[in-house]
Design a protein around this motif. Structure first.
Motif, short mmCIF file in Angstrom:
data_model
loop_
_atom_site.label_atom_id
_atom_site.label_comp_id
_atom_site.label_asym_id
_atom_site.label_seq_id
_atom_site.Cartn_x
_atom_site.Cartn_y
_atom_site.Cartn_z
N VAL A 39 5.15 5.16 39.41
CA VAL A 39 5.93 5.98 39.76
C VAL A 39 4.80 7.46 40.70
CG1 VAL A 39 7.13 8.35 39.58
CG2 VAL A 39 8.37 6.32 37.75
N ALA A 40 5.53 6.94 41.84
CA ALA A 40 4.19 8.47 43.02
C ALA A 40 5.27 9.51 42.85
CB ALA A 40 3.99 8.11 44.42
N ARG A 41 4.08 10.35 42.05
CA ARG A 41 4.91 11.55 42.18
C ARG A 41 4.26 13.29 42.41
NH1 ARG A 41 4.44 15.93 37.90
NH2 ARG A 41 3.34 14.70 36.55
N PHE A 42 4.80 13.97 43.29
CA PHE A 42 3.86 14.90 43.76
C PHE A 42 4.23 16.35 42.23
CE2 PHE A 42 4.46 13.02 47.31
CZ PHE A 42 3.53 13.19 47.68
N GLN A 43 2.98 16.84 41.96
CA GLN A 43 2.87 17.97 41.28
C GLN A 43 2.38 19.08 41.36
OE1 GLN A 43 -0.96 16.30 37.56
NE2 GLN A 43 -1.46 16.79 39.52
N SER A 44 2.53 19.18 42.62
CA SER A 44 2.07 20.46 44.11
C SER A 44 2.32 20.15 45.63
CB SER A 44 0.72 20.68 43.24
OG SER A 44 -0.42 20.29 44.19
N GLU A 90 1.57 7.67 37.97
CA GLU A 90 1.79 7.18 37.14
C GLU A 90 1.93 5.62 36.54
OE1 GLU A 90 2.79 12.21 35.80
OE2 GLU A 90 4.41 10.47 35.72
N GLU A 91 1.02 5.13 36.01
CA GLU A 91 1.31 3.70 35.66
C GLU A 91 2.54 3.62 34.55
OE1 GLU A 91 -1.50 1.18 36.64
OE2 GLU A 91 -2.99 2.86 38.04
N SER A 93 15.45 20.24 47.44
CA SER A 93 14.80 19.59 46.24
C SER A 93 15.91 20.00 44.54
CB SER A 93 13.75 20.65 46.09
OG SER A 93 13.49 21.58 46.35
N ASP A 94 16.47 20.50 44.84
CA ASP A 94 17.05 20.30 43.39
C ASP A 94 18.13 18.38 42.73
OD1 ASP A 94 18.51 21.36 45.35
OD2 ASP A 94 20.16 22.29 43.32
N ARG A 95 17.67 18.02 44.08
CA ARG A 95 18.84 17.40 44.10
C ARG A 95 18.75 15.99 44.00
NH1 ARG A 95 24.32 18.72 46.32
NH2 ARG A 95 25.06 21.09 44.81
N ILE A 96 16.96 16.17 45.24
CA ILE A 96 16.56 14.37 45.65
C ILE A 96 15.06 14.82 45.92
CG2 ILE A 96 18.91 13.89 46.33
CD1 ILE A 96 17.25 14.28 49.44
N GLY A 97 14.44 14.15 46.54
CA GLY A 97 12.84 14.03 46.57
C GLY A 97 11.91 13.42 45.47
N ALA A 98 12.11 13.54 44.26
CA ALA A 98 11.78 13.62 43.55
C ALA A 98 11.71 12.52 42.14
CB ALA A 98 11.04 14.73 42.35
#
Ligand code: GUN
Ligand code: ZN
Length: 445
Positions: A10-15, A29-30, A370-375
């Protein structure tokens, strides 16, 4: 609906990668398991551990070697222009007259609108784009055709009827009154229906009278939560024309600001030739700029100054747009490729994380979604794409030499396009599967 799960990295933004901790912003995150129920992500965790807790028989789609990314968001695109992509030779104003208006006039036929909407949605999904801010034509049924197809796939889309009451062929013009009335009816029909969202869409200042722009501003105010989308400072001849048409206004952006068309959920396409006062206005009002590099290069409009827009003391929200049919690819990977080059020509470097941000998590933030999509996070709608770093022989060869997943993603942004999208999940359903025999597209059951 019973749970299902997707397994992969999973590709994820921490900031925000444009912020101070830019280098650490994007993490991979593998071997995660993303568990989905009723279209929403309910958990994301280490695959082995989460698998043990799932009810037996839960379907799991496993994508070893792939990167799971939030579906791409395209902040500026014209679906009626699909049939004229690559219409070459002209700059903006001549291009509109020679190619764009004739193509849009064909949408007087509802059957044509239905056909193009169907093809357009499929091309978006094939490219991994699950949300887009879409211009329809002046014809209200062009909006119905688009949203109806979006509903069938279950995609979250933003779209609206183009408003233009002057400087366009007669068969493509409305009036301030009819445009407002038709837009209001479309808002009532579509805004907030399932996942559909409405954008009030004055085409650009030259094609709208002051009366029409002001009516659009009043309509927006009367319908909180709707969007505004239009074009801004794209081309020098266009900007000179706006100055002639609106001599009382201090700038192109001031035309929109004066009409009440700046603010959160206002999306301005292009913004290539902006003054400091323009950027400051966008920052102050929370307006969004859609960076459309393939289009700006194709029409020779100019080079968007991304890092000036994002200046830390007055950052402006920016999201990436394809702007088809002046844009040249449905693929946000290819759009990132061109954004990288445009940044380089401006003496700056767009990092891999920044590029991905502009088409995923950052775009969702800019669009107040951003409460619905994008992550890929619990609570978000499960719009997820599966990126295949070995999609082509060349990608497979090149990726084998990558030191890490950031580099693999950078290579995907350079060599990748729709072929690199292995699957597209919309609200948890695989509506596109590149490798499915027969039709790779399927509506949710
Ligand atoms: N300005 C006004 N209309 C358009 C359009 O359709 N495409 C682009 N690129 N710019 C515009
Ligand atoms: Zn456009």
């Amino acid at each position: 609906m019973a749970a299902r799960a997707i397994r992969g990295t999973v590709a994820r933004f921490q900031s925000d990668p444009f912020g101070a901790a830019g280098r650490e912003a994007l993490v991979f995150e593998e071997d995660r398991l993303v568990v989905i129920e009723d279209g929403l992500i309910v958990s994301v965790g280490p695959a082995e551990a989460v698998l043990a807790s799932l009810p037996p028989g839960t379907p799991v789609d496993h994508y070893p070697g792939a990167i799971l990314s939030p579906g791409f968001i395209d902040a500026h695109v014209h679906y009626p222009q699909m049939e004229m992509i690559g219409a070459a030779g002209e700059e903006l104003l001549a291009w509109l007259n020679a190619f764009t208006f004739p193509a849009e006039a064909r949408f007087s036929d509802p059957a044509h609108a239905d056909e193009v909407a169907g093809r357009f949605l499929r091309e978006l999904l094939r490219a991994g784009t699950t949300t887009a801010a879409v211009y329809c034509t002046v014809h209200p049924h062009s909006v119905d055709a688009f949203f109806a197809e979006s509903e069938r796939f279950g995609t979250r889309m933003i779209a609206g009827k183009v408003l233009m009451d002057r400087n366009a062929p007669l068969d493509l013009t409305d009036t301030a009154a009819s445009g407002t009335e038709e837009s209001a009816a479309l808002i009532a029909r579509w805004h907030g229906k399932g996942r559909q969202l409405y954008a009030i869409t004055p085409r650009f200042a030259p094609s709208c009278s002051e009366e029409q722009l002001e009516a659009a501003g009043r309509l927006w105010k009367a319908h909180p939560g709707t969007y505004v989308q239009t074009h801004l400072c794209e081309n020098k001849a266009e900007i000179a024309w706006v100055a002639e048409l609106f001599p009382e206004r201090t700038s192109y952006l001031d035309v929109y600001d004066h009409a009440g068309l700046t603010g959160p959920r206002a999306i301005f396409g292009h913004a290539v030739h902006m003054s400091e006062a323009d950027f400051a206005c966008c920052h102050r009002t929370g307006s969004v700029l859609a960076h459309c590099p393939t289009s700006n290069l194709f029409l020779g409009s100019g080079l968007f100054r991304l890092f000036e827009a994002k200046r830390a003391d007055r950052p402006v929200q920016v999201a990436l747009g394809t702007d088809l049919g002046a844009g040249t690819s449905f693929s946000q990977l290819q759009t990132m490729n061109e954004a990288y080059k445009v940044a380089k020509l401006g003496g700056t470097t767009l990092s891999t994380a920044e590029a991905l941000w502009l088409a995923t998590t950052g775009a969702a933030e800019a669009l107040h979604l951003s409460d619905r999509i994008g992550a890929i996070e619990p609570g978000r709608e499960a719009d997820i794409i599966v990126l295949d770093p070995a999609a082509t022989p060349l990608l497979q060869f090149r990726t084998a030499y990558c030191r890490d997943l950031t580099e693999a993603l950078s290579v995907l942004m350079t060599l990748g396009d729709d072929r690199a999208v292995r699957a597209t999940y919309v609200a948890g359903t695989p509506v596109y599967d590149r490798d499915r025999a027969g039709d790779p597209f399927a509506y949710p059951a």
